[in-house]
Design a protein around this motif. Structure first.
Motif, PDB file in Angstrom:
ATOM      1  N   UNK A  21       0.738  -1.110  -0.116  1.00 34.41           N
ATOM      2  CA  UNK A  21       0.053  -0.157   0.174  1.00 34.41           C
ATOM      3  C   UNK A  21       0.849   1.076  -0.078  1.00 34.41           C
ATOM      4  N   UNK A  22       1.760   1.259   0.795  1.00 36.45           N
ATOM      5  CA  UNK A  22       2.636   2.447   0.802  1.00 36.45           C
ATOM      6  C   UNK A  22       3.701   2.690  -0.327  1.00 36.45           C
ATOM      7  N   UNK A  23       4.157   1.775  -0.955  1.00 40.53           N
ATOM      8  CA  UNK A  23       5.284   1.667  -2.143  1.00 40.53           C
ATOM      9  C   UNK A  23       4.829   1.084  -3.395  1.00 40.53           C
ATOM     10  N   UNK A  24       3.895   0.423  -3.468  1.00 40.10           N
ATOM     11  CA  UNK A  24       3.644  -0.390  -4.797  1.00 40.10           C
ATOM     12  C   UNK A  24       2.301   0.181  -5.362  1.00 40.10           C
ATOM     13  N   UNK A  25       0.985  -0.023  -4.712  1.00 48.30           N
ATOM     14  CA  UNK A  25      -0.254   0.224  -5.018  1.00 48.30           C
ATOM     15  C   UNK A  25      -1.182   0.583  -3.792  1.00 48.30           C
ATOM     16  N   UNK A  26      -1.568   1.996  -3.695  1.00 48.30           N
ATOM     17  CA  UNK A  26      -1.987   2.452  -2.469  1.00 48.30           C
ATOM     18  C   UNK A  26      -3.376   1.905  -2.475  1.00 48.30           C
ATOM     19  N   UNK A  27      -3.959   1.579  -3.704  1.00 48.46           N
ATOM     20  CA  UNK A  27      -5.350   0.959  -3.984  1.00 48.46           C
ATOM     21  C   UNK A  27      -5.405  -0.407  -3.765  1.00 48.46           C
ATOM     22  N   UNK A  28      -4.439  -0.938  -3.558  1.00 47.15           N
ATOM     23  CA  UNK A  28      -4.605  -2.637  -3.417  1.00 47.15           C
ATOM     24  C   UNK A  28      -5.456  -3.207  -2.468  1.00 47.15           C
ATOM     25  N   UNK A  29      -6.060  -3.878  -2.706  1.00 48.30           N
ATOM     26  CA  UNK A  29      -7.095  -4.935  -1.898  1.00 48.30           C
ATOM     27  C   UNK A  29      -6.452  -6.410  -1.336  1.00 48.30           C
ATOM     28  N   UNK A  30      -6.712  -6.562  -0.102  1.00 46.59           N
ATOM     29  CA  UNK A  30      -6.168  -7.890   0.412  1.00 46.59           C
ATOM     30  C   UNK A  30      -7.259  -8.762   0.927  1.00 46.59           C
ATOM     31  N   UNK A  31      -7.213 -10.054   0.471  1.00 53.16           N
ATOM     32  CA  UNK A  31      -8.182 -10.953   0.879  1.00 53.16           C
ATOM     33  C   UNK A  31      -7.375 -12.157   1.584  1.00 53.16           C
ATOM     34  N   UNK A  32      -8.076 -12.554   2.819  1.00 56.31           N
ATOM     35  CA  UNK A  32      -7.634 -13.515   3.713  1.00 56.31           C
ATOM     36  C   UNK A  32      -8.587 -14.807   3.554  1.00 56.31           C
ATOM     37  N   UNK A  33      -7.992 -15.938   3.062  1.00 58.09           N
ATOM     38  CA  UNK A  33      -8.760 -17.301   3.119  1.00 58.09           C
ATOM     39  C   UNK A  33      -8.239 -18.185   3.656  1.00 58.09           C
ATOM     40  N   UNK A  34      -8.893 -19.458   4.024  1.00 58.99           N
ATOM     41  CA  UNK A  34      -8.159 -20.775   4.533  1.00 58.99           C
ATOM     42  C   UNK A  34      -7.150 -21.240   3.532  1.00 58.99           C
ATOM     43  N   UNK A  35      -6.030 -21.610   4.075  1.00 61.41           N
ATOM     44  CA  UNK A  35      -4.838 -22.046   3.154  1.00 61.41           C
ATOM     45  C   UNK A  35      -5.073 -22.821   2.133  1.00 61.41           C
TER      46      UNK A  35
END
Length: 177
Positions: A21-35
């Motif tokens: 978010x700070x250095x690559x893509x401020x609008x990035x979205x993060x998703x967490x799911x079971x492994x």
């Protein structure tokens, strides 16, 4: 850009989103799911998997995913490089790499224990990494006692008088025996 990784994030899986978010893509979205769902959901959502085995954005040799992102995107900020040693040490249980690594591990584990919602955990963790970045950027060489002349004076008085007094008392007690 969408990024996806396994649920219940701690060190690298919060540090990497902060870095992205700070250095690559401020609008990035993060998703967490079971492994076991990461790769299938990544394909379905067009998301980049990270911090799991056998994907591009993962650990290599002694380095963690945070290190890989720094190299991949050629991030040269000195404060980020200070943070990288701390993140690597905490994420790989090599707390000897940076004295702050054990503290980062403890705080990350505590946050993960206290916050069960991954989105809320990420939001809180991002603030933690903002603080770590500010420290690395502006306060890295500063000691705690440099922050306050009053605290420094108290520390000096303690060292001069109280410790000296205790040494004299121990010496006198030794003479009585």
């Amino acid at each position: 850009m969408k990024w996806i990784t396994r649920e219940r994030p701690k060190i690298d899986r919060i540090a990497c989103p902060w870095l992205i978010k700070k250095f690559v893509d401020a609008e990035a979205e993060f998703i967490y799911v079971p492994f076991n769902e990461v790769l299938a959901k990544a394909a379905a959502l067009g998301a980049i998997p990270f911090d799991i085995p056998e994907v591009e954005f993962t650990h290599y040799n002694e380095e963690c995913t945070f290190d890989y992102i720094i190299k991949k995107y050629q991030i040269t900020d000195p404060a980020v490089h200070i943070m990288a040693k701390i993140v690597r040490g905490a994420d790989t249980d090599r707390h000897d790499l940076a004295k702050e690594a054990a503290g980062l591990w403890a705080i990350s584990a505590g946050l993960s224990h206290n916050i069960t919602d991954d989105a809320e955990l990420l939001e809180t963790g991002l603030k933690l990494y903002d603080a770590l970045y500010s420290w690395a950027k502006h306060l890295y060489k500063q000691n705690h006692l440099q922050n306050s002349p009053f605290e420094s004076l108290l520390h000096e008085v303690y060292n001069k008088f109280l410790i000296k007094k205790n040494r004299i008392r121990k010496h006198l007690c030794g003479l009585r025996n």
